[in-house]
Design an enzyme around this catalytic site. Structure first.
Site, short mmCIF file in Angstrom:
data_model
loop_
_atom_site.label_atom_id
_atom_site.label_comp_id
_atom_site.label_asym_id
_atom_site.label_seq_id
_atom_site.Cartn_x
_atom_site.Cartn_y
_atom_site.Cartn_z
N ASP A 45 0.91 -1.07 0.17
CA ASP A 45 0.18 -0.13 0.09
C ASP A 45 1.04 1.20 -0.08
O ASP A 45 1.84 1.24 0.62
CB ASP A 45 -0.80 0.04 1.25
CG ASP A 45 -1.74 1.26 1.47
OD1 ASP A 45 -2.57 1.61 0.63
OD2 ASP A 45 -1.19 1.92 2.52
N ASP A 69 -1.26 -0.43 6.22
CA ASP A 69 -1.24 0.29 7.54
C ASP A 69 -2.67 0.71 7.92
O ASP A 69 -2.81 0.77 9.13
CB ASP A 69 -0.41 1.61 7.46
CG ASP A 69 -0.86 2.61 6.69
OD1 ASP A 69 -1.25 2.31 5.48
OD2 ASP A 69 -0.96 3.77 7.32
P1 ADP Z 1 -3.57 4.74 -0.09
O1 ADP Z 1 -4.21 3.37 -1.02
O2 ADP Z 1 -2.60 5.36 -0.86
O3 ADP Z 1 -3.50 4.23 1.25
P2 ADP Z 1 -6.49 5.53 0.38
O4 ADP Z 1 -6.95 4.23 -0.41
O5 ADP Z 1 -6.64 5.42 1.82
O6 ADP Z 1 -4.95 5.72 -0.31
O7 ADP Z 1 -6.94 6.85 -0.12
C1 ADP Z 1 -7.10 7.02 -1.53
C2 ADP Z 1 -7.82 8.43 -1.97
O8 ADP Z 1 -8.90 8.65 -1.18
C3 ADP Z 1 -6.68 9.56 -1.36
O9 ADP Z 1 -5.63 9.60 -2.11
C4 ADP Z 1 -7.63 10.53 -1.21
O10 ADP Z 1 -7.84 11.41 -2.48
C5 ADP Z 1 -9.05 10.00 -1.03
N1 ADP Z 1 -9.30 10.26 0.52
C6 ADP Z 1 -9.43 9.20 1.23
N2 ADP Z 1 -9.51 9.37 2.72
C7 ADP Z 1 -9.61 10.78 2.60
C8 ADP Z 1 -9.86 11.78 3.60
N3 ADP Z 1 -9.97 11.37 4.76
N4 ADP Z 1 -9.66 13.05 3.22
C9 ADP Z 1 -9.65 13.39 1.94
N5 ADP Z 1 -9.39 12.31 0.72
C10 ADP Z 1 -9.45 11.08 1.33
MG MG Z 2 -2.94 3.56 3.21
#
Ligand code: ADP
Ligand code: MG
Length: 663
Positions: free
Chosen positions: A339, A548
């Site tokens: 991730d 994570d």
């Molecule tokens: P990763 O796979 O890199 O860990 P996430 O799946 O947690 O990322 O989030 C993917 C996308 O969703 C982020 O890049 C953001 O654009 C959006 N996002 C998720 N949670 C939030 C939040 N709490 N506030 C704003 N944007 C969010």
């Molecule tokens: Mg993440």
């Protein structure tokens, strides 16, 4: 409080140089002192008896004297073997003890007194060796606890006295010297210091603590502190990690069951081969030799020892493997899926730009976004709330907050609908306004001319259904992530980077880490991540997933091995099969290297045991290996295989990075 002068010289040391020292020295006993005196005496007496019987046999004395002395020796020597054999019989297990007893009895029955005594000596010596190795394996785990100081300075009024670590109770005030390891979980009462908590909370940077700060057992303080004890010993954060590792010790990896089965088979095969040898050759010597030569402890004891030692070694490097089975799966992994946010990056984002759309003010945009994110634990949300706090904004409390993992948050703030997120409309249910639009990082579109740092993540803000602007954030790649990627790629593992972030930001990170662009899968929803892993597994790949966040937990569970970052959420740590306590990606490379090494060692022992036993039985059946030579081969090969496993036992000062040579 008085600090002894000698202690003042102790300097703050890095986590690496602290590994494995401390109270361990006090616990490490010499090899000799570990051997049970009774066992030693027994072996000694048996050797003397053997020589005596040999001498008597040479002398022109009546035969019954030699027989009487030999019987005495055999009863003394075989007593522990008989006891174990009876236990095995009771449990309906075929064991080495049983077959060796048969051989000893057979040798004695045909009048080979010296031979039967010698074999008994060999068996006893082999058991002592085996016990020693197993002991060291168990100690390696027990020693984890002695990573904490043995004694603790308790402060009572103006007096400071040392008490054993286990005698400390909650509520007491204790003193820790500079460079010392904090022995308990507690709250600082006096003193200020930088504290290295990497072992416990995973935070790699030293944390500044002051009166009122919470500190954790196992951390190292740079300056003197007085701490009010909250939890000590096994109750402390560190103690619980150790307890969990101990639990892992009693679990049985599938390979262990395989080893037990193989060991039992070998005994049956040896007995069958002996029967055939007797029928064909009618030679009792060859028959006895066939039984004696076949040893199986190299796998029966060597396998659990290797698993135990490898788990302890992983714990030393900062990776907590919850079960022997997970270690085994980890050793077979051929694909590692990461991730991005919080795993390869630090997950501590920083707002770099707030870009309002026409008709909106920057401050208003940030204020409303921060309100919606006020309770977020997502790194992006935390960063946005933090930015508002730093700018001294008055942030209203949000109503009707709704979090869509991997998409964003929606809330009502001051009577307005605020949506903060990635700009994917499709995933939001009906009734909720779209979260963001289609703006991408590196493309601040028409709203602003301010250049965006490469690799920045953009978050879109909609207010009452209108695009109100974007916030750009950056996150740093974790130190060690690059090395982790390099080491894993050198091992021949296939790496994939999954993220809910957009392609531009993801590819920037991949670039920095030396990952090819085709290893990146961007704009994924949590469910898409699961699907990617499930597809890989369908293709026959063995997948480790490293994550994570809350939304990573399902993916961790879908993968063959789920690996959680220590800094991650509790949910992820629960779902993970392996937890990288210090959140250093290098520990992942090391852990995989250890798992693979354990696998190689176990495999070597399996193949070696089968080869030695097979060839040995053949030679013995042909009369080319006498009973004593057979016993030597048996004991020698078993000891070699057990020592081979024992190589995995972490050294007293085993530094994690020393593992680099096992790429
Ligand atoms: P990763 O796979 O890199 O860990 P996430 O799946 O947690 O990322 O989030 C993917 C996308 O969703 C982020 O890049 C953001 O654009 C959006 N996002 C998720 N949670 C939030 C939040 N709490 N506030 C704003 N944007 C969010
Ligand atoms: Mg993440």
């Amino acid at each position: 409080m008085a600090i002894p002068q000698a202690d003042r010289r102790l300097r703050f040391r890095s986590r690496e140089s602290n590994d494995g020292e401390g109270g361990i020295n006090g616990q490490e006993r010499s090899l000799w002192s570990r051997i049970d005196t009774g066992d030693l005496l027994r072996v000694g007496a048996l050797i003397v008896t053997t020589i005596l019987v040999w001498v008597i046999e040479q002398a022109p004395w009546p035969r019954w004297i030699a027989i009487a002395v030999a019987c005495g020796g055999l009863i003394l020597g075989c007593w522990p073997i008989v006891r174990e054999a009876l236990e095995d019989l009771h449990a309906r297990r075929m064991s080495m003890e049983l077959s060796m007893l048969l051989a000893i009895a057979a040798a004695a029955a045909v009048g080979e007194l010296v031979t039967s005594l010698l074999i008994t000596v060999f068996v006893l010596v082999a058991e002592i060796l085996e016990d020693l190795s197993m002991d060291r394996g168990r100690d390696a785990l027990t020693n984890l606890m002695s990573f904490l100081p043995d004694t603790v300075r308790v402060v009572e009024g103006s007096r400071v006295h040392e008490v054993p670590r286990d005698d400390v109770v909650a509520g007491q005030l204790i003193a820790v010297v500079p460079g010392g390891r904090i022995p308990v979980d507690g709250v600082v009462e006096t003193g200020r210091a930088d504290v290295d908590q990497s072992r416990i909370t995973g935070e790699s940077m030293p944390v500044a603590v002051a009166p009122g700060s919470r500190v954790y057992a196992g951390s190292i303080t740079q300056a003197a502190l007085q701490i009010r004890v909250e939890r000590s010993g096994e109750e402390s954060s560190y103690g619980r990690i150790v307890a969990a590792v101990r639990e892992a010790q009693s679990s049985r990896a599938p390979v262990q069951r395989l080893a037990d089965r193989l060991a039992a088979r070998i005994v049956y095969i040896a007995l069958a081969a002996a029967a055939i040898t007797y029928i064909v050759t009618r030679d009792i010597h060859s028959t006895i030799s066939v039984v004696i030569v076949a040893g199986a402890c190299g796998v029966a004891a060597g396998t659990p020892l290797a698993v135990l030692a490898a788990i302890a070694r992983c714990a030393r490097t900062g990776a907590f493997v919850k079960d022997g089975a997970h270690l085994e799966q980890l050793s077979a992994v051929d694909t590692v899926v990461f991730d991005k946010t919080g795993t390869l990056t630090r997950g501590v984002s920083r707002v770099v730009h707030v870009v309002p759309a026409r008709g909106y003010a920057e401050g208003e945009l940030l204020r409303l976004a921060a309100a919606a994110e006020w309770n977020s634990e997502h790194p992006l949300g935390v960063a946005i709330a933090q930015e508002a706090r730093e700018r001294g904004m008055e942030v209203p409390s949000p109503q009707a907050v709704e979090y869509r993992p991997g998409v964003g948050v929606y809330a009502r703030v001051d009577g307005r609908d605020v949506a903060v997120g990635s700009g994917r409309r499709a995933q939001l249910g009906s009734g909720t306004p779209a979260v963001g639009g289609d703006t991408r990082a590196g493309d601040p579109s028409t709203e602003s001319d301010i250049p965006t740092p490469p690799g920045a993540t953009s978050v879109q803000i909609d207010i009452d259904g209108d695009r109100a602007g974007s916030i750009f954030l950056v996150d740093e790649v974790r130190s060690g992530a690059q090395e982790c990627v390099r080491r894993l790629r050198n091992t021949g593992l296939r790496l994939l980077l999954l993220t809910g972030d957009d392609a531009a930001a993801a590819e920037h990170v991949a670039n920095e880490l030396g990952l090819p662009v085709d290893a990146v899968r961007a704009s994924l929803l949590p469910a898409d991540k699961n699907a990617v892993i499930a597809r890989l597994r369908e293709q026959g790949r063995r997948v480790a997933m490293v994550g994570d966040g809350v939304n990573d937990a399902p993916a961790l569970a879908v993968a063959d091995v789920g690996i959680a970052m220590g800094t991650g959420t509790d949910v992820a740590r629960e779902a993970g099969d392996v937890v990288l306590v210090s959140s250093d990606p290098r520990d992942l490379a090391t852990t995989i290297a250890i798992a693979r090494r354990a696998r190689r060692i176990i495999l070597f022992n399996f193949v070696g045991t089968i080869a030695v036993d097979g060839i040995g039985m053949l030679l013995a059946a042909c009369g080319l290996l006498g009973p004593i030579a057979s016993a030597l081969v048996h004991v020698g090969s078993e000891s070699a295989f057990i020592l081979n496993s024992a190589r995995l036992i972490p050294g007293r000062r085993g530094r994690p990075l020393r593992e680099t040579r096992f790429h």
